[in-house]
Design a protein around this motif. Sequence first.
Motif, PDB file in Angstrom:
ATOM      1  N   GLU A  32       0.808  -1.222   0.000  1.00 54.27           N
ATOM      2  CA  GLU A  32       0.000   0.000   0.000  1.00 54.27           C
ATOM      3  C   GLU A  32       0.838   1.268   0.000  1.00 54.27           C
ATOM      4  N   ALA A  33       2.156   1.112   0.176  1.00 52.94           N
ATOM      5  CA  ALA A  33       2.997   2.312   0.240  1.00 52.94           C
ATOM      6  C   ALA A  33       4.230   2.121  -0.627  1.00 52.94           C
ATOM      7  N   ILE A  34       4.949   3.174  -0.805  1.00 50.35           N
ATOM      8  CA  ILE A  34       6.100   3.170  -1.708  1.00 50.35           C
ATOM      9  C   ILE A  34       7.251   2.308  -1.147  1.00 50.35           C
ATOM     10  N   GLY A  35       7.929   1.597  -2.057  1.00 52.37           N
ATOM     11  CA  GLY A  35       9.181   0.926  -1.683  1.00 52.37           C
ATOM     12  C   GLY A  35       9.045  -0.299  -0.801  1.00 52.37           C
ATOM     13  N   GLY A  36       7.920  -0.969  -0.824  1.00 56.44           N
ATOM     14  CA  GLY A  36       7.771  -2.182  -0.019  1.00 56.44           C
ATOM     15  C   GLY A  36       8.393  -3.384  -0.713  1.00 56.44           C
ATOM     16  N   ALA A  61       0.155  -0.214 -10.038  1.00 49.30           N
ATOM     17  CA  ALA A  61       1.191   0.825 -10.056  1.00 49.30           C
ATOM     18  C   ALA A  61       2.094   0.483 -11.233  1.00 49.30           C
ATOM     19  N   ASP A  62       2.867   1.469 -11.746  1.00 49.33           N
ATOM     20  CA  ASP A  62       3.599   1.169 -12.980  1.00 49.33           C
ATOM     21  C   ASP A  62       5.109   1.033 -12.825  1.00 49.33           C
ATOM     22  N   ASP A  63       5.630   1.400 -11.668  1.00 47.93           N
ATOM     23  CA  ASP A  63       7.080   1.322 -11.496  1.00 47.93           C
ATOM     24  C   ASP A  63       7.401   0.269 -10.432  1.00 47.93           C
ATOM     25  N   VAL A  64       7.243  -0.999 -10.816  1.00 46.89           N
ATOM     26  CA  VAL A  64       7.387  -2.071  -9.835  1.00 46.89           C
ATOM     27  C   VAL A  64       8.190  -3.227 -10.424  1.00 46.89           C
ATOM     28  N   VAL A 104      -2.786 -26.931  -1.289  1.00 49.34           N
ATOM     29  CA  VAL A 104      -3.361 -25.815  -2.034  1.00 49.34           C
ATOM     30  C   VAL A 104      -2.545 -24.569  -1.696  1.00 49.34           C
ATOM     31  N   PHE A 105      -2.113 -23.877  -2.724  1.00 46.85           N
ATOM     32  CA  PHE A 105      -1.412 -22.613  -2.493  1.00 46.85           C
ATOM     33  C   PHE A 105      -2.066 -21.531  -3.325  1.00 46.85           C
ATOM     34  N   ASP A 106      -2.498 -20.496  -2.643  1.00 47.31           N
ATOM     35  CA  ASP A 106      -3.029 -19.348  -3.351  1.00 47.31           C
ATOM     36  C   ASP A 106      -2.295 -18.137  -2.804  1.00 47.31           C
ATOM     37  N   GLY A 107      -1.375 -17.620  -3.573  1.00 51.87           N
ATOM     38  CA  GLY A 107      -0.560 -16.509  -3.081  1.00 51.87           C
ATOM     39  C   GLY A 107      -0.768 -15.291  -3.952  1.00 51.87           C
ATOM     40  N   LEU A 108      -1.482 -14.352  -3.423  1.00 55.88           N
ATOM     41  CA  LEU A 108      -1.781 -13.135  -4.191  1.00 55.88           C
ATOM     42  C   LEU A 108      -0.994 -11.964  -3.606  1.00 55.88           C
ATOM     43  N   ILE A 109      -0.348 -11.230  -4.486  1.00 55.79           N
ATOM     44  CA  ILE A 109       0.287  -9.984  -4.067  1.00 55.79           C
ATOM     45  C   ILE A 109      -0.411  -8.860  -4.808  1.00 55.79           C
ATOM     46  N   ALA A 110      -0.984  -7.959  -4.044  1.00 53.72           N
ATOM     47  CA  ALA A 110      -1.703  -6.838  -4.640  1.00 53.72           C
ATOM     48  C   ALA A 110      -0.867  -5.579  -4.459  1.00 53.72           C
ATOM     49  N   VAL A 111      -0.609  -4.901  -5.558  1.00 55.00           N
ATOM     50  CA  VAL A 111       0.160  -3.659  -5.486  1.00 55.00           C
ATOM     51  C   VAL A 111      -0.817  -2.508  -5.744  1.00 55.00           C
ATOM     52  N   ARG A 112      -1.090  -1.762  -4.688  1.00 50.17           N
ATOM     53  CA  ARG A 112      -2.103  -0.706  -4.772  1.00 50.17           C
ATOM     54  C   ARG A 112      -1.545   0.516  -5.504  1.00 50.17           C
ATOM     55  N   PRO A 113      -2.449   1.355  -6.000  1.00 47.35           N
ATOM     56  CA  PRO A 113      -1.990   2.579  -6.666  1.00 47.35           C
ATOM     57  C   PRO A 113      -1.099   3.366  -5.697  1.00 47.35           C
ATOM     58  N   GLY A 114      -0.018   3.888  -6.202  1.00 50.70           N
ATOM     59  CA  GLY A 114       0.870   4.662  -5.335  1.00 50.70           C
ATOM     60  C   GLY A 114       1.973   3.833  -4.701  1.00 50.70           C
ATOM     61  N   GLN A 142       4.583   2.581  -5.587  1.00 47.71           N
ATOM     62  CA  GLN A 142       5.675   2.508  -6.566  1.00 47.71           C
ATOM     63  C   GLN A 142       6.915   1.907  -5.918  1.00 47.71           C
ATOM     64  N   LYS A 143       7.843   1.463  -6.762  1.00 47.31           N
ATOM     65  CA  LYS A 143       9.102   0.847  -6.308  1.00 47.31           C
ATOM     66  C   LYS A 143       8.855  -0.414  -5.488  1.00 47.31           C
ATOM     67  N   THR A 144       7.681  -0.985  -5.627  1.00 50.86           N
ATOM     68  CA  THR A 144       7.430  -2.271  -4.977  1.00 50.86           C
ATOM     69  C   THR A 144       8.344  -3.316  -5.603  1.00 50.86           C
ATOM     70  N   ASP A 145       8.909  -4.159  -4.748  1.00 57.05           N
ATOM     71  CA  ASP A 145       9.786  -5.230  -5.221  1.00 57.05           C
ATOM     72  C   ASP A 145       9.272  -6.523  -4.581  1.00 57.05           C
ATOM     73  N   ALA A 146       8.595  -7.340  -5.366  1.00 53.59           N
ATOM     74  CA  ALA A 146       7.909  -8.485  -4.766  1.00 53.59           C
ATOM     75  C   ALA A 146       8.130  -9.762  -5.563  1.00 53.59           C
ATOM     76  N   GLN A 147       8.256 -10.859  -4.830  1.00 55.46           N
ATOM     77  CA  GLN A 147       8.409 -12.172  -5.460  1.00 55.46           C
ATOM     78  C   GLN A 147       7.558 -13.186  -4.720  1.00 55.46           C
ATOM     79  N   VAL A 148       6.844 -13.998  -5.452  1.00 59.88           N
ATOM     80  CA  VAL A 148       6.092 -15.078  -4.821  1.00 59.88           C
ATOM     81  C   VAL A 148       6.302 -16.366  -5.616  1.00 59.88           C
ATOM     82  N   TYR A 149       6.796 -17.381  -4.900  1.00 63.80           N
ATOM     83  CA  TYR A 149       7.067 -18.672  -5.529  1.00 63.80           C
ATOM     84  C   TYR A 149       6.474 -19.809  -4.709  1.00 63.80           C
TER      85      TYR A 149
END
Lengths: 440, 255
Positions: free
Chosen positions: A306-310, A368-371, A327-337, A339-346
């Motif tokens: 929800e915030a920048i740089g997470g 968001a567009d810069d992730v 069962v694995f359901d792993g959702l990562i939601a990147v909210r507007p704003g 930015q700079k989110t760096d996320a990996q789910v495996y």
Amino acid sequence: MTATLSAAPAFMAGMAEAYAAVPEGPQWLAAARAAALASFETQGAPTSRREDWRFTPIEAIASISYRCAGRPERRGAGAGKALCPLAFHQIVLENGRLSRERSVLSGLPKGVTVQGMAEALADSPDALRAFLEKVPKGLPFAALAAGLFRDGVFIRLGRGVRLDRPIHILESSAPDASRGPAMAHLRSLIVLEPGAEAEVVEESLGEPGAPFWSNALIEVELGENSGLKHYRLQREAHEGVRSLATLVRVGRHARYESHVFTLGGALVRKDLRVTLDGEGAHCVLNGLSLQHGREIVDHHTLVSHEAIGGTTRQLYKAVLDEKSRFVFDGLIAVRPGAQKTDAQVYNRNLLLSEDASVNTNPEFKIYADDVSCKHGGTIGQLSPEALFYLRSRGIGEGEARRLLVYAFGSEMVERVKLEPLRVALAAALRARMPEAAEAA
Amino acid sequence: MLKIKGLHATVGGKAILKGLDLEVKAGAVHAIMGPNGSGKSTLSYVLAGREGYAVTEGSATYQGADLLAMAPEVRAREGVFLAFQYPVEIPGVSNKYFLKAAYNAQRKHRGEPEMDAGAFLKFIKEKAKLVEMDPSFLNRSVNEGFSGGEKKRNEILQLAVLEPKLALLDETDSGLDIDALKIVANGINKLRHPARAVVLVTHYQRLLDYIVPDFVHVLSGGRIVKSGGKELALQLEKEGYGWIEDQSGTARVTV
């Protein structure tokens, strides 16, 4: 205030009784319980028609009439079987209620509170109000826990406090005098004020003898720059059921690290929701599930940036033998704003039997567009090439299989930095080497 | 030490070996050469016991016992070693642990006590010098992220640790630059011993400049079609495999 619980599946039979047995508390809490139960009523018990329960048959819960668990019939049930070393601060819950005699809480540093939830509510209800008034959304069993809990654990670390030793929460469940199907609902809360640091080992341990359903809701609140390492070990009896919802809020530059080891139970459903709502908030989510028989383990995780740089680093692994299901359901939601989110789910799965099955769905929703976001899911078997390679060096077939299964699982054990715990987990991993690995 | 008679083998129902004869005595180094598809790798895998390689006829006797009746791990413990053309990566298993498990399985088989971790570490560090391998490779996962040359060196390290009686080296020279080739060849030469036999399976003569064989055999169409001394390898290098195939009456294979 009352709430009505209409009878539907068999497991609902004990709910009215459980509600009637809920301890008295402040008015706001009674209202919160009623609201939670109303939320459960609206949703109804989960069925396979619900998108988030589609792959997880809940017969193990729905077809059994659980009643509120009494004290364990045998004193000290599960004692000595904990994986977690004894040298830690310890709080013990037996069948959903605090055991004073088994808890060891003397010597806690200044600024640290560790209490049973019932006790904390009696001591300082107003401090808990802001947390316990919230009703979790979209989680039917968590709503039940919020409505019906009798006890749980309350941990609070004051500003800048660092724990000298980890806190071990032991939740043991064992047949009560009725020896019939029993359930316990728990609600817990961990609060770290800004700059505080803690390691918490939460261990759930089931004794065989009767079906036991342990249903818990845990909330974690991490203030700015705080850090929590949350180790979770889970070993139910073969007829044991565990449903657990964990809701975590991670503040600015705070760090949440979770290591989930699932080592047994007829049905284990875990919902983990992490909200990274401060700039630079960080979470690491690791999981390992070792299954056999007809065990079902379901991990639904949702990380909300929800915030920048997470940052998020998630890796869950499962080893499945016989007719088990994961069962694995792993959702990562990147909210507007955000930015700079760096996320990996495996999610990586190793099937040892043709009858075992996996449903895996690592997923992103990005607004968001810069992730930088990466995800992947794999389902594989032991590599015949690797097996032959080991055997061609004189290593027997059974040993070669065990070596490969161990190697797959040990990656998650190695990530545990708490040394005595890592050693215990490595031993547990060895002890739980699947039956199919014995084929030699 | 090894006696192969009239060996026929199929892979996925396809006949690859069609009546292969070969005798290997202790102390000798044999080179088996042949074009692609002649059955070189199949021979290696059949001798090591890989699944999916079915022997339909013939026999292979190792030290008087039926080699083909033994499980792969038993062959290894009895002293048969295959250096793979493509060594397998095994993430999560350290090279050190792997070598120790293999070494102790062999000792146990012989009724000898297992070697403890400390003594073993010293032992393999010495062996690593033989193939000029940095000791840090011992702590890494087996072959994971190793370059082609490092993988081949790791095979020779295993060879040096397990000290087999019969070493089969499948295309050990493939993918090696000249420096790596020298190191690997040097490692193998140091292991030459009157009690040990070496079978080099190779497409090219290049390796034989560094490991001089006692015998050279040409494998073509699933059979040994010509045998000779080391000069045969040089002839093959100069003239290719075509003349052999024409002579033996099998279909011509371009190389």
